[in-house]
Design a protein around this motif. Structure first.
Motif, PDB file in Angstrom:
ATOM      1  N   GLU A  10      41.748  35.533  50.888  1.00  0.00           N
ATOM      2  CA  GLU A  10      42.507  35.764  49.659  1.00  0.00           C
ATOM      3  C   GLU A  10      41.616  35.560  48.442  1.00  0.00           C
ATOM      4  O   GLU A  10      41.050  34.481  48.245  1.00  0.00           O
ATOM      5  N   VAL A  11      41.508  36.610  47.625  1.00  0.00           N
ATOM      6  CA  VAL A  11      40.726  36.572  46.392  1.00  0.00           C
ATOM      7  C   VAL A  11      41.659  36.164  45.256  1.00  0.00           C
ATOM      8  O   VAL A  11      42.673  36.822  45.024  1.00  0.00           O
ATOM      9  N   VAL A  12      41.326  35.073  44.575  1.00  0.00           N
ATOM     10  CA  VAL A  12      42.170  34.585  43.481  1.00  0.00           C
ATOM     11  C   VAL A  12      41.609  34.933  42.108  1.00  0.00           C
ATOM     12  O   VAL A  12      42.323  34.870  41.114  1.00  0.00           O
ATOM     13  N   ALA A  13      40.328  35.299  42.043  1.00  0.00           N
ATOM     14  CA  ALA A  13      39.725  35.687  40.770  1.00  0.00           C
ATOM     15  C   ALA A  13      38.454  36.480  41.032  1.00  0.00           C
ATOM     16  O   ALA A  13      37.815  36.320  42.067  1.00  0.00           O
ATOM     17  N   VAL A  14      38.124  37.339  40.084  1.00  0.00           N
ATOM     18  CA  VAL A  14      36.848  38.055  40.087  1.00  0.00           C
ATOM     19  C   VAL A  14      36.269  37.879  38.696  1.00  0.00           C
ATOM     20  O   VAL A  14      36.916  38.197  37.689  1.00  0.00           O
ATOM     21  N   LYS A  15      35.073  37.343  38.621  1.00  0.00           N
ATOM     22  CA  LYS A  15      34.405  37.118  37.338  1.00  0.00           C
ATOM     23  C   LYS A  15      33.186  38.016  37.249  1.00  0.00           C
ATOM     24  O   LYS A  15      32.490  38.250  38.238  1.00  0.00           O
TER      25      LYS A  15
END
Length: 133
Positions: A10-15
């Motif tokens: 599960e990806v919670v953020a992409v910076k």
């Protein structure tokens, strides 16, 4: 790295990881993106000097070691990306060049949205939103 191991993560953020020279364009593309996982850890995707896609273990919230000197680099949110796009990865597609080198990866999320990162002279990142109709 085996990309099939990302399925169900599960990806919670992409910076975005941005280089900030004095004459930097505020609309510049990121030099890399960092996927931040709920389970723990992160993953960096960037364009290698040979124009292949470089994938490495992330160091969130610290910048990668190749961001030197660190005071001219920073993480930023990516304006085109909405949190609704993220979630569990359902499929990963890789694209290689004629030499078998990785040049693009596309992540498909449970809601149907996709993020594609492609190497070249610079990293190209595209976001495709799921059709809500």
């Amino acid at each position: 790295m085996r990309f099939d191991s990302l399925v169900d993560c599960e990806v919670v953020a992409v910076k975005g990881i941005y280089y900030l020279p004095e004459d930097s364009d505020p609309e510049a593309s990121p030099e890399a993106i960092e996927l931040i996982f709920k389970e723990s850890g992160s993953l960096d995707l960037t364009s290698g000097t040979d124009w292949t896609l470089r994938i490495e273990k992330g160091t969130w919230p610290e910048l990668p070691k190749w961001c030197y000197p660190p005071d001219v680099w920073e993480y930023r949110d990516i304006p085109a990306l909405s949190m609704e796009m993220l979630g569990k990865i359902r499929a990963v597609r890789e694209q290689v060049n004629e030499y078998g080198d990785l040049v693009q990866v596309e992540l498909q999320f449970e809601g149907g949205s996709r993020i594609a990162a492609a190497s070249g002279e610079s990293l190209t990142v595209a976001f495709t939103f799921a059709d809500k109709s």
